[in-house]
Scaffold this motif. Structure first.
Motif, mmCIF file in Angstrom:
data_model
loop_
_atom_site.group_PDB
_atom_site.id
_atom_site.type_symbol
_atom_site.label_atom_id
_atom_site.label_comp_id
_atom_site.label_asym_id
_atom_site.label_seq_id
_atom_site.Cartn_x
_atom_site.Cartn_y
_atom_site.Cartn_z
ATOM 1 N N GLY A 235 0.801 -1.217 0.000
ATOM 2 C CA GLY A 235 0.000 0.000 0.000
ATOM 3 C C GLY A 235 0.835 1.269 0.000
ATOM 4 N N GLU A 236 2.162 1.138 0.004
ATOM 5 C CA GLU A 236 3.029 2.315 -0.049
ATOM 6 C C GLU A 236 2.869 3.035 -1.383
ATOM 7 O OE1 GLU A 236 7.151 1.807 1.448
ATOM 8 O OE2 GLU A 236 6.462 -0.250 1.841
ATOM 9 N N ARG A 237 2.548 2.296 -2.396
ATOM 10 C CA ARG A 237 2.303 2.859 -3.732
ATOM 11 C C ARG A 237 0.887 2.461 -4.123
ATOM 12 N NH1 ARG A 237 6.274 4.098 -7.670
ATOM 13 N NH2 ARG A 237 5.224 4.611 -9.589
ATOM 14 N N LYS A 238 0.141 3.408 -4.683
ATOM 15 C CA LYS A 238 -1.262 3.150 -4.988
ATOM 16 C C LYS A 238 -1.566 3.119 -6.476
ATOM 17 C CE LYS A 238 -2.725 5.288 -0.652
ATOM 18 N NZ LYS A 238 -2.314 4.168 0.087
ATOM 19 N N THR A 239 -0.648 3.610 -7.317
ATOM 20 C CA THR A 239 -0.907 3.662 -8.746
ATOM 21 C C THR A 239 0.218 3.015 -9.542
ATOM 22 O OG1 THR A 239 0.156 5.813 -9.058
ATOM 23 C CG2 THR A 239 -2.203 5.828 -8.532
ATOM 24 N N ALA A 240 -0.113 2.685 -10.771
ATOM 25 C CA ALA A 240 0.875 2.163 -11.718
ATOM 26 C C ALA A 240 0.497 2.690 -13.096
ATOM 27 C CB ALA A 240 0.867 0.642 -11.722
ATOM 28 N N ALA A 241 1.465 2.703 -13.986
ATOM 29 C CA ALA A 241 1.171 3.069 -15.369
ATOM 30 C C ALA A 241 0.135 2.086 -15.927
ATOM 31 C CB ALA A 241 2.451 3.025 -16.201
ATOM 32 N N HIS A 242 -0.691 2.585 -16.822
ATOM 33 C CA HIS A 242 -1.764 1.755 -17.376
ATOM 34 C C HIS A 242 -1.224 0.463 -17.998
ATOM 35 C CE1 HIS A 242 -5.664 0.816 -19.073
ATOM 36 N NE2 HIS A 242 -5.112 0.716 -20.274
ATOM 37 N N ALA A 243 -0.145 0.558 -18.741
ATOM 38 C CA ALA A 243 0.431 -0.633 -19.378
ATOM 39 C C ALA A 243 0.910 -1.636 -18.329
ATOM 40 C CB ALA A 243 1.583 -0.242 -20.297
ATOM 41 N N GLU A 244 1.490 -1.138 -17.237
ATOM 42 C CA GLU A 244 1.930 -2.031 -16.153
ATOM 43 C C GLU A 244 0.731 -2.700 -15.492
ATOM 44 O OE1 GLU A 244 5.925 0.363 -14.674
ATOM 45 O OE2 GLU A 244 3.997 0.827 -13.751
ATOM 46 N N ALA A 245 -0.310 -1.914 -15.241
ATOM 47 C CA ALA A 245 -1.520 -2.453 -14.615
ATOM 48 C C ALA A 245 -2.141 -3.553 -15.476
ATOM 49 C CB ALA A 245 -2.527 -1.331 -14.365
ATOM 50 N N LEU A 246 -2.197 -3.320 -16.780
ATOM 51 C CA LEU A 246 -2.731 -4.334 -17.694
ATOM 52 C C LEU A 246 -1.898 -5.614 -17.643
ATOM 53 C CD1 LEU A 246 -3.607 -2.241 -20.868
ATOM 54 C CD2 LEU A 246 -5.221 -3.465 -19.391
ATOM 55 N N ALA A 247 -0.570 -5.459 -17.651
ATOM 56 C CA ALA A 247 0.317 -6.630 -17.628
ATOM 57 C C ALA A 247 0.164 -7.417 -16.340
ATOM 58 C CB ALA A 247 1.766 -6.186 -17.814
ATOM 59 N N ILE A 248 0.041 -6.721 -15.216
ATOM 60 C CA ILE A 248 -0.110 -7.400 -13.921
ATOM 61 C C ILE A 248 -1.429 -8.169 -13.890
ATOM 62 C CG2 ILE A 248 -0.470 -7.015 -11.445
ATOM 63 C CD1 ILE A 248 1.601 -4.687 -11.692
ATOM 64 N N ALA A 249 -2.512 -7.514 -14.277
ATOM 65 C CA ALA A 249 -3.821 -8.183 -14.273
ATOM 66 C C ALA A 249 -3.818 -9.391 -15.201
ATOM 67 C CB ALA A 249 -4.915 -7.196 -14.674
ATOM 68 N N ARG A 250 -3.240 -9.227 -16.377
ATOM 69 C CA ARG A 250 -3.195 -10.322 -17.358
ATOM 70 C C ARG A 250 -2.445 -11.524 -16.778
ATOM 71 N NH1 ARG A 250 -0.819 -7.726 -21.356
ATOM 72 N NH2 ARG A 250 -2.790 -6.811 -21.999
ATOM 73 N N LEU B 165 -10.163 -4.437 -14.678
ATOM 74 C CA LEU B 165 -10.947 -3.647 -13.725
ATOM 75 C C LEU B 165 -11.264 -4.378 -12.434
ATOM 76 C CD1 LEU B 165 -13.325 -1.767 -16.176
ATOM 77 C CD2 LEU B 165 -11.235 -0.939 -15.078
ATOM 78 N N VAL B 166 -10.899 -5.644 -12.317
ATOM 79 C CA VAL B 166 -11.026 -6.356 -11.043
ATOM 80 C C VAL B 166 -10.012 -5.799 -10.048
ATOM 81 C CG1 VAL B 166 -10.650 -8.590 -9.907
ATOM 82 C CG2 VAL B 166 -11.962 -8.469 -12.030
ATOM 83 N N LEU B 167 -8.839 -5.466 -10.542
ATOM 84 C CA LEU B 167 -7.722 -5.056 -9.683
ATOM 85 C C LEU B 167 -7.421 -3.566 -9.763
ATOM 86 C CD1 LEU B 167 -5.601 -6.231 -7.762
ATOM 87 C CD2 LEU B 167 -4.183 -6.744 -9.749
ATOM 88 N N TRP B 168 -7.817 -2.903 -10.832
ATOM 89 C CA TRP B 168 -7.429 -1.516 -11.075
ATOM 90 C C TRP B 168 -8.629 -0.642 -11.419
ATOM 91 C CZ3 TRP B 168 -2.428 -0.671 -10.028
ATOM 92 C CH2 TRP B 168 -1.564 -1.769 -10.061
ATOM 93 N N ALA B 169 -8.526 0.652 -11.061
ATOM 94 C CA ALA B 169 -9.521 1.652 -11.445
ATOM 95 C C ALA B 169 -8.793 2.756 -12.203
ATOM 96 C CB ALA B 169 -10.203 2.233 -10.209
ATOM 97 N N PRO B 170 -9.293 3.150 -13.366
ATOM 98 C CA PRO B 170 -8.635 4.226 -14.109
ATOM 99 C C PRO B 170 -8.779 5.546 -13.356
ATOM 100 C CG PRO B 170 -10.664 3.553 -15.203
ATOM 101 C CD PRO B 170 -10.468 2.631 -14.050
ATOM 102 N N VAL B 171 -7.750 6.365 -13.418
ATOM 103 C CA VAL B 171 -7.799 7.693 -12.789
ATOM 104 C C VAL B 171 -7.364 8.733 -13.807
ATOM 105 C CG1 VAL B 171 -7.377 6.870 -10.443
ATOM 106 C CG2 VAL B 171 -5.448 7.485 -11.872
ATOM 107 N N GLY B 172 -7.766 9.958 -13.588
ATOM 108 C CA GLY B 172 -7.373 11.033 -14.484
ATOM 109 C C GLY B 172 -8.453 12.077 -14.602
ATOM 110 N N ARG B 173 -8.239 12.986 -15.515
ATOM 111 C CA ARG B 173 -9.158 14.104 -15.671
ATOM 112 C C ARG B 173 -10.525 13.678 -16.161
ATOM 113 N NH1 ARG B 173 -6.175 18.802 -18.806
ATOM 114 N NH2 ARG B 173 -7.746 18.048 -20.231
ATOM 115 N N THR B 174 -10.625 12.578 -16.878
ATOM 116 C CA THR B 174 -11.918 12.165 -17.427
ATOM 117 C C THR B 174 -12.757 11.383 -16.429
ATOM 118 O OG1 THR B 174 -10.983 10.142 -18.338
ATOM 119 C CG2 THR B 174 -11.026 12.067 -19.775
#
Length: 95
Positions: A51-66, A73-82
């Motif tokens: 929990g020391e780090r809460k975010t990852a680059a989108h490509a990293e998040a996709l690779a980890i989930a895969r 979206l089971v493990l990650w939620a998109p964040v940003g201006r949109t």
């Protein structure tokens, strides 16, 4: 001008730990093995797990989930201006 990198928010460090204990194929995966399989530095995975780090680059998040065998979206939620921040409703908080 430098492009803004998409980031994803880890839903739960505990869920990441649980999914690493039993991946989609039923096996366990270590931090080092997950790092090698996804190209993410082992210390980043370790920080996500604690929990020391809460975010990852989108490509990293996709690779980890895969690699863990779950939908992104089971493990990650998109964040940003949109993605608007959740509305704050003080009455919705239990007393």
């Amino acid at each position: 001008m430098r492009a803004i990198e998409e980031r994803d928010l880890l839903v739960s460090p505990d869920l990441l730990v649980l999914l690493m204990e039993r991946t989609g194929d039923g096996s366990e995966i270590s931090v080092r093995e997950l790092a090698e399989a996804t190209g993410v530095h082992p210390s980043k995975i370790g920080h996500l797990r604690t929990g020391e780090r809460k975010t990852a680059a989108h490509a990293e998040a996709l690779a980890i989930a895969r690699r863990l065998g779950v939908d992104h979206l089971v493990l990650w939620a998109p964040v940003g201006r949109t993605v608007p921040a959740p509305a704050y409703d003080p009455e919705a908080i239990p007393a």
